[in-house]
Design an enzyme around this catalytic site. Structure first.
Site, PDB file in Angstrom:
ATOM      1  N   GLU A  41      14.185  -7.389   1.689  1.00  0.00           N
ATOM      2  CA  GLU A  41      12.892  -8.075   1.900  1.00  0.00           C
ATOM      3  C   GLU A  41      11.977  -7.264   2.835  1.00  0.00           C
ATOM      4  O   GLU A  41      11.205  -7.818   3.616  1.00  0.00           O
ATOM      5  CB  GLU A  41      13.122  -9.524   2.345  1.00  0.00           C
ATOM      6  CG  GLU A  41      13.931 -10.271   1.274  1.00  0.00           C
ATOM      7  CD  GLU A  41      13.949 -11.763   1.393  1.00  0.00           C
ATOM      8  OE1 GLU A  41      12.913 -12.335   1.757  1.00  0.00           O
ATOM      9  OE2 GLU A  41      15.001 -12.355   1.090  1.00  0.00           O
ATOM     10  N   TRP A  91      18.657  -4.391  -7.341  1.00  0.00           N
ATOM     11  CA  TRP A  91      18.950  -5.073  -6.072  1.00  0.00           C
ATOM     12  C   TRP A  91      18.579  -6.555  -6.128  1.00  0.00           C
ATOM     13  O   TRP A  91      17.941  -7.078  -5.209  1.00  0.00           O
ATOM     14  CB  TRP A  91      18.227  -4.421  -4.885  1.00  0.00           C
ATOM     15  CG  TRP A  91      18.308  -2.931  -4.816  1.00  0.00           C
ATOM     16  CD1 TRP A  91      17.253  -2.068  -4.720  1.00  0.00           C
ATOM     17  CD2 TRP A  91      19.492  -2.116  -4.820  1.00  0.00           C
ATOM     18  NE1 TRP A  91      17.718  -0.780  -4.674  1.00  0.00           N
ATOM     19  CE2 TRP A  91      19.091  -0.776  -4.736  1.00  0.00           C
ATOM     20  CE3 TRP A  91      20.867  -2.402  -4.894  1.00  0.00           C
ATOM     21  CZ2 TRP A  91      19.986   0.277  -4.714  1.00  0.00           C
ATOM     22  CZ3 TRP A  91      21.762  -1.350  -4.889  1.00  0.00           C
ATOM     23  CH2 TRP A  91      21.318  -0.034  -4.790  1.00  0.00           C
TER      24      TRP A  91
HETATM   25  N1  CAA Z   1       0.665 -10.489   2.744  1.00  0.00           N
HETATM   26  C1  CAA Z   1      -0.425 -10.766   2.015  1.00  0.00           C
HETATM   27  N2  CAA Z   1      -1.151  -9.812   1.387  1.00  0.00           N
HETATM   28  C2  CAA Z   1      -0.753  -8.547   1.518  1.00  0.00           C
HETATM   29  C3  CAA Z   1       0.380  -8.186   2.272  1.00  0.00           C
HETATM   30  C4  CAA Z   1       1.104  -9.232   2.904  1.00  0.00           C
HETATM   31  N3  CAA Z   1       2.206  -8.991   3.619  1.00  0.00           N
HETATM   32  N4  CAA Z   1       0.549  -6.856   2.220  1.00  0.00           N
HETATM   33  C5  CAA Z   1      -0.457  -6.375   1.463  1.00  0.00           C
HETATM   34  N5  CAA Z   1      -1.237  -7.410   1.032  1.00  0.00           N
HETATM   35  C6  CAA Z   1      -2.446  -7.320   0.208  1.00  0.00           C
HETATM   36  C7  CAA Z   1      -3.507  -6.497   0.927  1.00  0.00           C
HETATM   37  O1  CAA Z   1      -4.310  -7.303   1.764  1.00  0.00           O
HETATM   38  C8  CAA Z   1      -4.295  -5.913  -0.232  1.00  0.00           C
HETATM   39  O2  CAA Z   1      -5.166  -6.911  -0.735  1.00  0.00           O
HETATM   40  P1  CAA Z   1      -6.639  -6.488  -1.269  1.00  0.00           P
HETATM   41  O3  CAA Z   1      -6.398  -5.482  -2.348  1.00  0.00           O
HETATM   42  O4  CAA Z   1      -7.202  -7.761  -1.774  1.00  0.00           O
HETATM   43  O5  CAA Z   1      -7.351  -5.908  -0.098  1.00  0.00           O
HETATM   44  C9  CAA Z   1      -3.228  -5.702  -1.303  1.00  0.00           C
HETATM   45  O6  CAA Z   1      -2.133  -6.598  -0.993  1.00  0.00           O
HETATM   46  C10 CAA Z   1      -2.723  -4.267  -1.328  1.00  0.00           C
HETATM   47  O7  CAA Z   1      -2.297  -3.980  -0.029  1.00  0.00           O
HETATM   48  P2  CAA Z   1      -1.972  -2.519   0.473  1.00  0.00           P
HETATM   49  O8  CAA Z   1      -3.083  -1.588   0.035  1.00  0.00           O
HETATM   50  O9  CAA Z   1      -1.632  -2.591   1.914  1.00  0.00           O
HETATM   51  O10 CAA Z   1      -0.680  -2.182  -0.415  1.00  0.00           O
HETATM   52  P3  CAA Z   1       0.272  -0.928  -0.366  1.00  0.00           P
HETATM   53  O11 CAA Z   1       0.547  -0.507  -1.756  1.00  0.00           O
HETATM   54  O12 CAA Z   1      -0.211   0.081   0.612  1.00  0.00           O
HETATM   55  O13 CAA Z   1       1.688  -1.580   0.154  1.00  0.00           O
HETATM   56  C11 CAA Z   1       3.265  -2.512   1.649  1.00  0.00           C
HETATM   57  C12 CAA Z   1       1.793  -2.306   1.262  1.00  0.00           C
HETATM   58  C13 CAA Z   1       3.194  -3.346   2.919  1.00  0.00           C
HETATM   59  C14 CAA Z   1       4.007  -1.230   1.943  1.00  0.00           C
HETATM   60  C15 CAA Z   1       3.997  -3.292   0.510  1.00  0.00           C
HETATM   61  O14 CAA Z   1       4.171  -2.463  -0.620  1.00  0.00           O
HETATM   62  C16 CAA Z   1       5.345  -3.834   0.936  1.00  0.00           C
HETATM   63  O15 CAA Z   1       5.435  -4.871   1.580  1.00  0.00           O
HETATM   64  N6  CAA Z   1       6.456  -3.155   0.549  1.00  0.00           N
HETATM   65  C17 CAA Z   1       7.800  -3.631   0.802  1.00  0.00           C
HETATM   66  C18 CAA Z   1       8.295  -4.387  -0.392  1.00  0.00           C
HETATM   67  C19 CAA Z   1       9.516  -5.182  -0.059  1.00  0.00           C
HETATM   68  O16 CAA Z   1       9.569  -5.901   0.927  1.00  0.00           O
HETATM   69  N7  CAA Z   1      10.502  -5.100  -0.929  1.00  0.00           N
HETATM   70  C20 CAA Z   1      11.674  -5.888  -0.796  1.00  0.00           C
HETATM   71  C21 CAA Z   1      12.156  -6.209  -2.166  1.00  0.00           C
HETATM   72  S1  CAA Z   1      12.666  -7.824  -2.418  1.00  0.00           S
HETATM   73  C22 CAA Z   1      14.315  -7.813  -2.088  1.00  0.00           C
HETATM   74  O17 CAA Z   1      14.708  -7.367  -1.055  1.00  0.00           O
HETATM   75  C23 CAA Z   1      15.179  -8.313  -3.169  1.00  0.00           C
HETATM   76  C24 CAA Z   1      16.121  -9.373  -2.854  1.00  0.00           C
HETATM   77  O18 CAA Z   1      16.635  -9.973  -3.780  1.00  0.00           O
HETATM   78  C25 CAA Z   1      16.464  -9.726  -1.462  1.00  0.00           C
END
Ligand code: CAA
Length: 389
Positions: free
Chosen positions: A369, A162
């Site tokens: 995203e 993607w």
């Molecule tokens: N901003 C900053 N830091 C963040 C964050 C954010 N939005 N989300 C998590 N973190 C940090 C946390 O604070 C944590 O830090 P510490 O370890 O230092 O405490 C660390 O990251 C891990 O966080 P989580 O334990 O919450 O992580 P998780 O594995 O449970 O996942 C999630 C959290 C929010 C589900 C994340 O995996 C996520 O955002 N997933 C979606 C991914 C996404 O948006 N994919 C889109 C792909 S890109 C795309 O679309 C391609 C394109 O070309 C358009």
């Protein structure tokens, strides 16, 4: 002032001027191309070149490296204008800036910035972002594309999926799992040119919407990267991905507002010339109800988005605000595109009118995203952290 200028906070003259340039370009040059780009799945190279000349391809890049270093508010306003003309063109520019230029500018070494940013900022080169994989999307810490150290080199093996801009991109910001035992802290990020031995692009995807914006997968077959390609430190990748996506979500929110605006614009025009029961359908209360809902959701989405963008510009945390903006704006876009089509009746269902394209284009904003489901998780997670009791 028109109904499209629904944001009445004080904005610097410079921001208004940039948005005006974007609107003139978008309505004059982009809009006339939108239907053809969609129909032919055509990449708008001439428009990308012109966006480079106008400085739009370098909005996330510091002036020192050839960019226009705009505020996030201006960036969102430009994306909205582009998307109100052509959703495909807007995401080409937004993915390039938010997902490639911005992380290099924020996390790159001086050498990486001087190597990549001038070409990207001018639009001569196109950027992309490789996080998702065939089996990994929302759970971004579970990457199976792997990277291992071999002396001073890194060897990458696996597949990414993607990739917006992938078929045309010159530079990629890549995320790969270096140490799975560390979970999210085991992910490392890299920046590299795409023409390296062992990197291959998959077929361009045949998508429901944004068909002028090309998307593909990437395969890494034992690709050797050097230390100069590591972005940040080993293990910083997840943090870099999340911070990059926080900014990217504002770009998608702005894109969604632009699509919603286009749907309303076309519905307003149609509703005033189409007559039923002896009067224009705009005079029927049911149609007015839809129009009222549409403009209300568009303005609410814009307030959320520009307010979150303003927080980013002030250096404040904006994780929840960006997720709220993307969630609300993308659902508003789907609503507006759907009601816009309904207002067109049977004409909305055929390709002679753009209403069906807006519906197809809007849908992706609830997915890429970070899906709407993930935005809700982010919003609730941040809210619980902020709650002081
Ligand atoms: N901003 C900053 N830091 C963040 C964050 C954010 N939005 N989300 C998590 N973190 C940090 C946390 O604070 C944590 O830090 P510490 O370890 O230092 O405490 C660390 O990251 C891990 O966080 P989580 O334990 O919450 O992580 P998780 O594995 O449970 O996942 C999630 C959290 C929010 C589900 C994340 O995996 C996520 O955002 N997933 C979606 C991914 C996404 O948006 N994919 C889109 C792909 S890109 C795309 O679309 C391609 C394109 O070309 C358009």
């Amino acid at each position: 002032m028109s109904w499209e200028d629904g944001f009445h906070f004080e904005l610097p003259d410079e921001t208004r001027a940039i948005a005006d340039v974007a609107r003139t370009f978008a309505q004059g040059k982009v809009l006339p191309e939108a239907a053809r780009l969609d129909r032919e799945h055509a990449f708008p190279q001439a428009l990308v070149d012109e966006m480079g000349t106008l400085g739009f391809m370098g909005m996330s890049c510091p002036e020192l490296y050839g960019g226009t270093e705009s505020s996030t508010v201006a960036y969102c306003m430009v994306i909205e204008e582009l998307a109100a003309a052509c959703a495909s063109t807007s995401i080409i520019m937004s993915a390039h800036n938010s997902l490639c230029v911005a992380p290099i500018a924020s996390f790159g070494t001086e050498a990486q910035k001087t190597t990549y940013l001038p070409g990207l900022a001018s639009g001569a080169q196109l950027g992309c972002f490789a996080l998702s994989e065939p089996g990994v999307g929302s759970d971004a810490a579970s990457l199976s594309c792997s990277v291992r150290r071999e002396g001073d080199s890194y060897i990458v093996q696996g597949a990414k999926n993607w990739i917006t801009n992938g078929p045309k991109a010159d530079v990629v910001v890549l995320f790969a799992m270096q140490d799975a035992s560390k979970g999210s802290k085991g992910v490392s990020a890299f920046v590299h040119p795409l023409d390296l031995p062992g990197v291959s692009r998959g077929k361009a995807e045949d998508k429901l919407g944004i068909r002028g914006s090309p998307t593909c997968g990437l395969t890494y077959d034992g690709v050797r990267l050097g230390k100069e390609h590591l972005l940040g430190n080993e293990g910083d990748g997840f943090r870099i991905a999340m911070q990059t996506l926080n900014g990217g979500r504002l770009g998608v929110a702005a894109q969604a507002i632009g699509i919603a605006r286009a749907a309303l614009r076309d519905a307003l025009a149609y509703a005033q010339q189409r007559c039923t029961f002896g009067k224009p359908i705009s005079q029927h209360q049911m149609i007015q109800h839809y129009l009222a809902e549409m403009i209300t959701r568009i303005d609410a989405a814009r307030y959320l988005t520009l307010s979150a963008a303003h927080r980013k510009d002030r250096g404040e945390t904006y994780i929840r605000e960006a997720a709220m903006a993307k969630l609300f704006a993308s659902e508003a876009a789907s609503y507006c595109a759907d009601r816009g089509l309904q207002i067109h009746g049977g004409y909305g269902y055929v390709t002679d009118y753009p209403a069906e394209r807006h519906l197809r284009d809007a849908r992706i904003t609830e997915i890429y995203e970070g899906t709407s489901e993930i935005q809700r998780l982010v919003i609730a997670g941040q809210l619980l952290k902020e709650w002081q009791g």
